[in-house]
Motif scaffolding. Structure first.
Motif, PDB file in Angstrom:
ATOM      1  N   LEU A  58       0.825  -1.206   0.000  1.00 36.21           N
ATOM      2  CA  LEU A  58       0.000   0.000   0.000  1.00 36.21           C
ATOM      3  C   LEU A  58       0.864   1.262   0.000  1.00 36.21           C
ATOM      4  N   TYR A  59       0.444   2.214  -0.816  1.00 36.23           N
ATOM      5  CA  TYR A  59       1.050   3.541  -0.850  1.00 36.23           C
ATOM      6  C   TYR A  59      -0.079   4.562  -0.837  1.00 36.23           C
ATOM      7  N   ARG A  60       0.206   5.751  -0.307  1.00 42.24           N
ATOM      8  CA  ARG A  60      -0.849   6.739  -0.146  1.00 42.24           C
ATOM      9  C   ARG A  60      -0.540   8.015  -0.903  1.00 42.24           C
ATOM     10  N   GLU A  61      -1.592   8.604  -1.447  1.00 41.82           N
ATOM     11  CA  GLU A  61      -1.518   9.930  -2.042  1.00 41.82           C
ATOM     12  C   GLU A  61      -2.598  10.795  -1.401  1.00 41.82           C
ATOM     13  N   PHE A  62      -2.454  12.102  -1.554  1.00 43.33           N
ATOM     14  CA  PHE A  62      -3.508  13.036  -1.149  1.00 43.33           C
ATOM     15  C   PHE A  62      -4.172  13.571  -2.410  1.00 43.33           C
ATOM     16  N   HIS A  63      -5.486  13.418  -2.482  1.00 43.12           N
ATOM     17  CA  HIS A  63      -6.245  13.861  -3.647  1.00 43.12           C
ATOM     18  C   HIS A  63      -7.282  14.899  -3.242  1.00 43.12           C
ATOM     19  N   ALA A  64      -7.498  15.863  -4.114  1.00 41.61           N
ATOM     20  CA  ALA A  64      -8.594  16.813  -3.943  1.00 41.61           C
ATOM     21  C   ALA A  64      -9.865  16.146  -4.468  1.00 41.61           C
ATOM     22  N   VAL A  65     -10.815  15.913  -3.592  1.00 44.91           N
ATOM     23  CA  VAL A  65     -12.052  15.237  -3.982  1.00 44.91           C
ATOM     24  C   VAL A  65     -13.233  16.159  -3.710  1.00 44.91           C
ATOM     25  N   ALA A 117     -16.197   9.750  -0.104  1.00 46.91           N
ATOM     26  CA  ALA A 117     -15.448  10.348  -1.209  1.00 46.91           C
ATOM     27  C   ALA A 117     -14.034   9.781  -1.281  1.00 46.91           C
ATOM     28  N   ALA A 118     -13.389   9.609  -0.117  1.00 46.42           N
ATOM     29  CA  ALA A 118     -12.042   9.051  -0.096  1.00 46.42           C
ATOM     30  C   ALA A 118     -12.036   7.601  -0.566  1.00 46.42           C
ATOM     31  N   VAL A 119     -13.000   6.817  -0.102  1.00 47.25           N
ATOM     32  CA  VAL A 119     -13.079   5.408  -0.520  1.00 47.25           C
ATOM     33  C   VAL A 119     -13.339   5.302  -2.016  1.00 47.25           C
ATOM     34  N   ARG A 120     -14.232   6.123  -2.523  1.00 44.79           N
ATOM     35  CA  ARG A 120     -14.537   6.102  -3.954  1.00 44.79           C
ATOM     36  C   ARG A 120     -13.297   6.448  -4.787  1.00 44.79           C
ATOM     37  N   GLU A 121     -12.533   7.441  -4.326  1.00 48.47           N
ATOM     38  CA  GLU A 121     -11.326   7.834  -5.039  1.00 48.47           C
ATOM     39  C   GLU A 121     -10.280   6.723  -5.007  1.00 48.47           C
ATOM     40  N   SER A 122     -10.173   6.031  -3.877  1.00 45.38           N
ATOM     41  CA  SER A 122      -9.192   4.953  -3.743  1.00 45.38           C
ATOM     42  C   SER A 122      -9.553   3.748  -4.606  1.00 45.38           C
ATOM     43  N   LEU A 123     -10.810   3.326  -4.541  1.00 44.32           N
ATOM     44  CA  LEU A 123     -11.213   2.089  -5.222  1.00 44.32           C
ATOM     45  C   LEU A 123     -11.409   2.278  -6.712  1.00 44.32           C
ATOM     46  N   THR A 124     -11.865   3.477  -7.128  1.00 39.93           N
ATOM     47  CA  THR A 124     -12.211   3.665  -8.530  1.00 39.93           C
ATOM     48  C   THR A 124     -11.446   4.784  -9.217  1.00 39.93           C
ATOM     49  N   GLY A 125     -10.709   5.596  -8.451  1.00 35.25           N
ATOM     50  CA  GLY A 125     -10.018   6.739  -9.034  1.00 35.25           C
ATOM     51  C   GLY A 125      -8.695   6.348  -9.665  1.00 35.25           C
ATOM     52  N   GLU A 126      -8.059   7.349 -10.218  1.00 37.04           N
ATOM     53  CA  GLU A 126      -6.761   7.147 -10.878  1.00 37.04           C
ATOM     54  C   GLU A 126      -5.673   7.798 -10.040  1.00 37.04           C
ATOM     55  N   ALA A 127      -4.655   7.033  -9.708  1.00 39.06           N
ATOM     56  CA  ALA A 127      -3.537   7.562  -8.926  1.00 39.06           C
ATOM     57  C   ALA A 127      -2.727   8.534  -9.767  1.00 39.06           C
ATOM     58  N   ARG A 128      -2.090   9.494  -9.108  1.00 33.66           N
ATOM     59  CA  ARG A 128      -1.190  10.395  -9.823  1.00 33.66           C
ATOM     60  C   ARG A 128       0.035   9.630 -10.336  1.00 33.66           C
TER      61      ARG A 128
END
Length: 337
Positions: A113-120, A133-144
């Motif tokens: 596991l690695y972590r990023e900070f995203h504006a959601v 919002a954080a879970v949705r970004e993690s499971l379905t979003g695109e990492a930088r």
């Protein structure tokens, strides 16, 4: 009481002294605007000297509030460069735009596991909405970082989040037949770590229990093998988190000529290597860095660097005690402007 001093004078002095201790979250202004945008404007009468003092204190909080990053979960702090500017206040006739807040989200690289900070974006600024919002970004979003990804299958949906005390329940839909590459246990940890980290940005501060339901109903087993009938717990950092993280600069971040490399890791004796490469892979900065703690604790370090404008790659890793090989490289490309 000093000669000629009134009770209002003493109240004003006390409130000013307290104002400098106030340390709101970096997105506090955006949250206030979201909550007040739909209310009708009304005139407020000034109620004596105490009303004037309260208004002055409120202004001081907004103007002089320091930018504060997230607390360790063990989550190293986000820097001010990642704070999204507050949106302009909406007009009286315009509908409020969704606020955008910085939240921690977890991804996977090389089975860790690695972590990023995203504006959601948030359509409603509630504790449940932030976690969802954080879970949705993690499971379905695109990492930088293109090296990061998700273990959850395509089509997964986050139906909602509910909170009962400090117990957080996540309702998922379309979970599919299996996790990507069969990484079932790691997929669950990706979810659990994201919920735990995001909950530090809510009034509950830290979730005591994380539960999973699918399509609104409890499930004993997820994908037929992962226990999901009871509260889900975070696995030890040393088992699931990447040993070395480059927190800042983030992937594709624009940095000033003088900036700070922010590292974190769980490594033996807290010793990691830092290297920055410029055009053509030329090494322009290299140093052995001592983190604030060694394994099994999470250590951190901030290294000031000054470079001329250009495109760079920052790398960090640790050296194996057994064979001196390079281990757990994390790297980000960024630009110095």
């Amino acid at each position: 009481m000093r000669p000629g001093e009134t009770p209002e004078d003493r109240l004003r002095d006390a409130l000013r002294a307290r104002a400098v201790e106030v340390e709101p979250a970096p997105d506090a202004l955006a949250r206030i605007r979201m909550r007040t945008a739909g209310r009708r404007r009304s005139g407020w009468a000034m109620i004596g000297a105490a009303g004037a003092v309260a208004a002055a204190v409120a202004a001081a909080v907004v103007v002089f509030a320091p930018e504060r990053g997230p607390e360790p979960d063990p989550q190293p702090a986000a820097t001010a460069s990642r704070v999204t500017p507050s949106p302009a206040p909406p007009s009286a006739s315009a509908a409020p735009s969704p606020a955008s807040v910085q939240l921690p989200v977890y991804f996977i690289r090389n089975g860790m596991l690695y972590r990023e900070f995203h504006a959601v974006p948030l359509t409603a600024d509630t504790d449940a909405d932030r976690i969802a919002a954080a879970v949705r970004e993690s499971l379905t979003g695109e990492a930088r970082d293109p090296d990061y990804g998700t273990a959850w299958p395509p089509g997964i949906t986050v139906r909602g989040v509910s909170i009962d005390g400090k117990a957080v329940t996540v309702d998922l839909g379309d979970v599919g037949a299996d996790a990507r590459d069969g990484a079932r246990a790691l997929a669950v940890q990706q979810l659990v770590y994201t919920v735990a980290a995001a909950s530090t940005y809510t009034s509950i501060k830290k979730a005591d229990a994380i539960r999973l339901v699918v399509d609104g109903a409890p499930v004993a087993k997820l994908w037929g093998s992962v226990d999901a009938g009871g509260p889900l717990r975070q696995a030890p950092m040393t088992e699931v988190q990447g040993p070395v993280w480059v927190i800042d600069p983030q992937q594709d971040q624009q940095a000033g000529r003088s900036f700070t490399v922010y590292l974190a890791g769980v490594v033996h004796e807290g010793t990691v290597q830092l290297r920055i490469r410029g055009a053509g892979g030329k090494v322009v900065f290299e140093r052995t860095v001592q983190l604030s703690a060694g394994a099994p604790a999470l250590g951190e370090a901030r290294v000031p660097v000054t470079l001329p404008p250009g495109r760079y790659t920052v790398e960090s890793w640790y050296v194996s005690m057994q064979d001196s090989s390079v281990q757990a490289v994390d790297d980000h490309e960024f630009t110095v402007g």
